[in-house]
Design a protein around this motif. Structure first.
Motif, PDB file in Angstrom:
ATOM      1  N   PRO A  64       1.966  -2.496 -10.006  1.00  0.00           N
ATOM      2  CA  PRO A  64       1.901  -1.161  -9.398  1.00  0.00           C
ATOM      3  C   PRO A  64       0.568  -0.967  -8.693  1.00  0.00           C
ATOM      4  CG  PRO A  64       2.723  -1.030 -11.641  1.00  0.00           C
ATOM      5  CD  PRO A  64       2.249  -2.435 -11.453  1.00  0.00           C
ATOM      6  N   CYS A  65       0.604  -0.397  -7.498  1.00  0.00           N
ATOM      7  CA  CYS A  65      -0.590  -0.275  -6.659  1.00  0.00           C
ATOM      8  C   CYS A  65      -0.808   1.181  -6.286  1.00  0.00           C
ATOM      9  CB  CYS A  65      -0.432  -1.128  -5.409  1.00  0.00           C
ATOM     10  SG  CYS A  65      -1.863  -1.103  -4.319  1.00  0.00           S
ATOM     11  N   GLN A  66      -1.930   1.763  -6.737  1.00  0.00           N
ATOM     12  CA  GLN A  66      -2.225   3.158  -6.439  1.00  0.00           C
ATOM     13  C   GLN A  66      -2.834   3.368  -5.051  1.00  0.00           C
ATOM     14  OE1 GLN A  66      -5.566   4.677  -6.521  1.00  0.00           O
ATOM     15  NE2 GLN A  66      -4.803   6.731  -6.128  1.00  0.00           N
ATOM     16  N   PRO A  67      -3.746   2.536  -4.556  1.00  0.00           N
ATOM     17  CA  PRO A  67      -4.267   2.759  -3.200  1.00  0.00           C
ATOM     18  C   PRO A  67      -3.161   2.688  -2.154  1.00  0.00           C
ATOM     19  CG  PRO A  67      -5.704   1.263  -4.413  1.00  0.00           C
ATOM     20  CD  PRO A  67      -4.466   1.448  -5.247  1.00  0.00           C
ATOM     21  N   ARG A  68      -3.188   3.634  -1.215  1.00  0.00           N
ATOM     22  CA  ARG A  68      -2.179   3.639  -0.152  1.00  0.00           C
ATOM     23  C   ARG A  68      -2.595   4.427   1.078  1.00  0.00           C
ATOM     24  NH1 ARG A  68       2.936   4.980  -2.822  1.00  0.00           N
ATOM     25  NH2 ARG A  68       1.931   3.828  -4.480  1.00  0.00           N
ATOM     26  N   ARG A  69      -3.828   4.961   1.109  1.00  0.00           N
ATOM     27  CA  ARG A  69      -4.216   5.784   2.248  1.00  0.00           C
ATOM     28  C   ARG A  69      -4.923   4.956   3.325  1.00  0.00           C
ATOM     29  NH1 ARG A  69      -4.935  11.313   1.624  1.00  0.00           N
ATOM     30  NH2 ARG A  69      -5.570  11.217   3.806  1.00  0.00           N
ATOM     31  N   SER A  70      -4.273   4.831   4.483  1.00  0.00           N
ATOM     32  CA  SER A  70      -4.845   4.204   5.663  1.00  0.00           C
ATOM     33  C   SER A  70      -3.942   4.549   6.828  1.00  0.00           C
ATOM     34  CB  SER A  70      -4.932   2.684   5.504  1.00  0.00           C
ATOM     35  OG  SER A  70      -5.333   2.075   6.722  1.00  0.00           O
TER      36      SER A  70
ATOM     37  N   ALA B 156     -11.778  -0.697   7.530  1.00  0.00           N
ATOM     38  CA  ALA B 156     -12.440   0.013   6.444  1.00  0.00           C
ATOM     39  C   ALA B 156     -11.423   0.681   5.542  1.00  0.00           C
ATOM     40  CB  ALA B 156     -13.407   1.055   6.998  1.00  0.00           C
ATOM     41  N   ILE B 157     -11.794   0.841   4.286  1.00  0.00           N
ATOM     42  CA  ILE B 157     -11.001   1.562   3.295  1.00  0.00           C
ATOM     43  C   ILE B 157     -11.869   2.679   2.741  1.00  0.00           C
ATOM     44  CG2 ILE B 157      -9.592   1.400   1.207  1.00  0.00           C
ATOM     45  CD1 ILE B 157      -9.744  -1.662   1.524  1.00  0.00           C
ATOM     46  N   ALA B 158     -11.374   3.891   2.789  1.00  0.00           N
ATOM     47  CA  ALA B 158     -12.118   5.022   2.230  1.00  0.00           C
ATOM     48  C   ALA B 158     -11.719   5.248   0.776  1.00  0.00           C
ATOM     49  CB  ALA B 158     -11.844   6.287   3.038  1.00  0.00           C
ATOM     50  N   GLY B 159     -12.682   5.681  -0.022  1.00  0.00           N
ATOM     51  CA  GLY B 159     -12.402   6.168  -1.362  1.00  0.00           C
ATOM     52  C   GLY B 159     -12.099   5.125  -2.401  1.00  0.00           C
ATOM     53  N   LEU B 160     -12.399   3.840  -2.149  1.00  0.00           N
ATOM     54  CA  LEU B 160     -12.127   2.827  -3.159  1.00  0.00           C
ATOM     55  C   LEU B 160     -13.081   3.023  -4.337  1.00  0.00           C
ATOM     56  CD1 LEU B 160     -10.194   0.431  -3.534  1.00  0.00           C
ATOM     57  CD2 LEU B 160     -12.065  -1.067  -2.805  1.00  0.00           C
TER      58      LEU B 160
ATOM     59  N   VAL C 136     -15.428   0.970   1.928  1.00  0.00           N
ATOM     60  CA  VAL C 136     -15.681  -0.459   2.041  1.00  0.00           C
ATOM     61  C   VAL C 136     -15.434  -0.817   3.500  1.00  0.00           C
ATOM     62  CG1 VAL C 136     -15.008  -2.775   1.323  1.00  0.00           C
ATOM     63  CG2 VAL C 136     -14.934  -0.893  -0.324  1.00  0.00           C
ATOM     64  N   ARG C 137     -16.428  -1.447   4.118  1.00  0.00           N
ATOM     65  CA  ARG C 137     -16.343  -1.779   5.544  1.00  0.00           C
ATOM     66  C   ARG C 137     -16.373  -3.300   5.689  1.00  0.00           C
ATOM     67  NH1 ARG C 137     -19.793  -1.674  10.296  1.00  0.00           N
ATOM     68  NH2 ARG C 137     -18.765  -0.558  12.019  1.00  0.00           N
ATOM     69  N   LEU C 138     -15.293  -3.857   6.247  1.00  0.00           N
ATOM     70  CA  LEU C 138     -15.149  -5.300   6.441  1.00  0.00           C
ATOM     71  C   LEU C 138     -15.516  -5.616   7.879  1.00  0.00           C
ATOM     72  CD1 LEU C 138     -11.774  -5.114   4.657  1.00  0.00           C
ATOM     73  CD2 LEU C 138     -13.668  -6.434   3.726  1.00  0.00           C
ATOM     74  N   THR C 139     -16.519  -6.463   8.087  1.00  0.00           N
ATOM     75  CA  THR C 139     -17.114  -6.620   9.411  1.00  0.00           C
ATOM     76  C   THR C 139     -17.057  -8.062   9.899  1.00  0.00           C
ATOM     77  OG1 THR C 139     -19.291  -6.927   8.374  1.00  0.00           O
ATOM     78  CG2 THR C 139     -18.683  -4.678   9.034  1.00  0.00           C
ATOM     79  N   GLY C 140     -17.412  -8.217  11.203  1.00  0.00           N
ATOM     80  CA  GLY C 140     -17.417  -9.540  11.814  1.00  0.00           C
ATOM     81  C   GLY C 140     -16.030 -10.103  12.040  1.00  0.00           C
ATOM     82  N   LEU C 141     -15.046  -9.239  12.196  1.00  0.00           N
ATOM     83  CA  LEU C 141     -13.658  -9.671  12.369  1.00  0.00           C
ATOM     84  C   LEU C 141     -13.354  -9.962  13.834  1.00  0.00           C
ATOM     85  CD1 LEU C 141     -11.919  -7.078  10.007  1.00  0.00           C
ATOM     86  CD2 LEU C 141     -12.917  -9.304   9.432  1.00  0.00           C
ATOM     87  N   PRO C 142     -12.340 -10.784  14.102  1.00  0.00           N
ATOM     88  CA  PRO C 142     -11.970 -11.031  15.498  1.00  0.00           C
ATOM     89  C   PRO C 142     -11.366  -9.789  16.143  1.00  0.00           C
ATOM     90  CG  PRO C 142     -10.404 -12.054  13.999  1.00  0.00           C
ATOM     91  CD  PRO C 142     -11.525 -11.555  13.151  1.00  0.00           C
TER      92      PRO C 142
END
Length: 457
Positions: free
Chosen positions: A356-362, A387-391, A416-422
């Motif tokens: 079961p997965c609670q995160p779902r906002r994007s 990016a994911i808010a509220g983790l 959480v901000r994931l950077t350097g992506l194509p």
């Protein structure tokens, strides 16, 4: 601001698992919402010790919960006309006129082998085929009627071919069976005539007994449409008792008016309440049976999004094909399923056996979870960062799931901000990023809304 919220923020930035455990020992102050309602993670375990029946249910359901993805096959005399599986009723075709299709129904040799191979290559783990649809034609050998495939156009037992094909590809075997019957003379009058009800119920029970007896081990029994009787009228308790005596490992759905082992939302993705098992069944276009004019095909991305949505809440996705009368699968079905299968070979870790997965906002991604791993499925690639808010969990590492390539990231209390992506998506049609977390990942966007610092005006 609650004390727990403060602990979570401080922990994300500064501390370790000990503080994390304290922070999550109580209920979170707020959760993301679904349709405006608060969402809380599904309960994975029973609150009390399971009974013998519950233990048996867990045992029987184990493979099914891990499978996540199955193939539905709607195939019948309606496939000859190619005008939708409800054509007999929707166009008011007389029974005698419709029954003449049985002689015209002449499939090519062993089409089920193609279906089973396609299902396996798509990443499906089980199959469910219509053994008798509402039209009343039986694809199996039965002592009850000549209106069956061995004694009509096919001249052979099509259910036997299907069972052998599915087993040949190491897939679990499911039987769909419609209780409603437009062909049998008692199929409607059983609602008001007790003698007709008894005759018709015995006819139906005999079919179920034959299906449960003549084809070896069967994994799923998928009842459909109980019209015009209720559970008492169908004698459903007696019917299910017979089924489990003959097939003690089988899983049975809820469409004979009993709760069964799982619920069956149709054409919509809707998790059942209180952790009950559920399976969404859905068409690839807008028809279950072959409809030559129906070109409203779902895209591979939409199918993958639906599969992710089911897996997120530990449901299964039963996706339909409607073969032509000869048993061939429409080319657009093959095209879509082939691309889905290719994606699952790269990303199936995020789907099979998910928790079961609670995160779902994007607004461009959705999520699944397995243990402390959060999988972010980016449907609409936004560019060189996501990016994911509220983790509310500390992230330890991030990588592309398909390639294993590591991803740089920065984390603060609010995102959480994931950077350097194509600039362009590295995977198609959905790119999946795996985030390894220090604890079970949860998300609280209301916390972000309320607590993120704001500048004055």
């Amino acid at each position: 601001m609650s004390k727990n919220q403060t602990s979570r923020r401080e922990w994300i930035l500064e501390s370790g698992l000990g503080v994390a455990a304290a922070a999550f020992s109580g209920k979170m102050a707020s959760f993301a919402t679904i349709d405006g309602r608060p969402f809380e993670p599904m309960q994975a375990e029973a609150k009390t010790a399971p009974t013998g029946d519950e233990k048996d249910h867990v045992r029987r359901m184990k493979w099914w919960h891990e499978a996540r993805f199955g193939m539905f096959i709607h195939w019948g005399l309606y496939s000859v006309l190619g005008r939708h599986e409800w054509v007999m009723e929707n166009e008011g075709i007389p029974v005698s006129e419709y029954a003449s299709l049985a002689k015209q129904f002449k499939p090519k040799p062993f089409p089920a082998r193609d279906w089973a191979k396609l299902a396996r290559e798509t990443g499906m783990r089980y199959m469910v085929m219509t053994t008798k649809h509402h039209e009343g034609f039986c694809h199996f050998d039965t002592k009850t009627t000549d209106y069956c495939s061995p004694r009509q156009g096919p001249g052979r037992d099509l259910v036997r071919e299907y069972v052998d094909a599915a087993r040949g590809e190491s897939l679990r075997v499911g039987f769909y069976y419609s209780l409603m019957d437009w062909h049998h003379p008692d199929g409607a009058r059983c609602a008001k005539d007790e003698a007709a009800r008894k005759r018709f119920v015995e006819y139906i029970h005999t079919h179920v007994r034959e299906l449960m007896t003549n084809y070896g081990k069967i994994d799923v029994l998928w009842y459909d449409v109980a019209w015009p009787l209720d559970a008492a009228g169908w004698e459903s308790e007696r019917m299910n008792k017979m089924v489990f005596e003959l097939q003690p490992d089988i899983i049975v759905n809820n469409r004979n008016k009993l709760p069964g082992d799982f619920s069956t939302p149709e054409q919509q993705i809707k998790a059942d309440t209180e952790g009950r098992a559920w399976e969404t069944c859905m068409t690839l276009n807008d028809s279950w049976g072959y409809q030559r004019a129906d070109d409203d095909w779902k895209s591979p991305r939409r199918v993958i999004q639906n599969l992710i949505a089911c897996s997120r809440d530990t449901g299964n996705y039963l996706l339909n094909i409607g073969p032509r009368a000869d048993g061939s699968v429409p080319e657009n079905s093959v095209r879509v399923l082939t691309e889905v299968g290719q994606w699952l070979r790269r990303n199936g870790e995020a789907i099979y056996g998910s928790d079961p997965c609670q995160p779902r906002r994007s607004n461009y991604a959705s999520f699944t979870r397995k243990g402390n791993a959060l999988f972010m499925h980016v449907h609409f690639w936004p560019g060189n960062y996501v990016a994911i808010a509220g983790l509310q969990t500390k992230v330890k590492s991030a990588r592309f799931l398909a390639s294993g390539q590591k991803i740089d990231f920065q984390q603060d209390p609010y995102r959480v901000r994931l950077t350097g992506l194509p600039e362009e998506a590295p995977d198609h049609p959905v790119t999946t990023i795996a985030l390894e977390c220090e604890a079970e990942p949860t998300q609280d966007n209301i916390f972000v809304r309320e607590e993120k610092p704001r500048d004055g005006v």
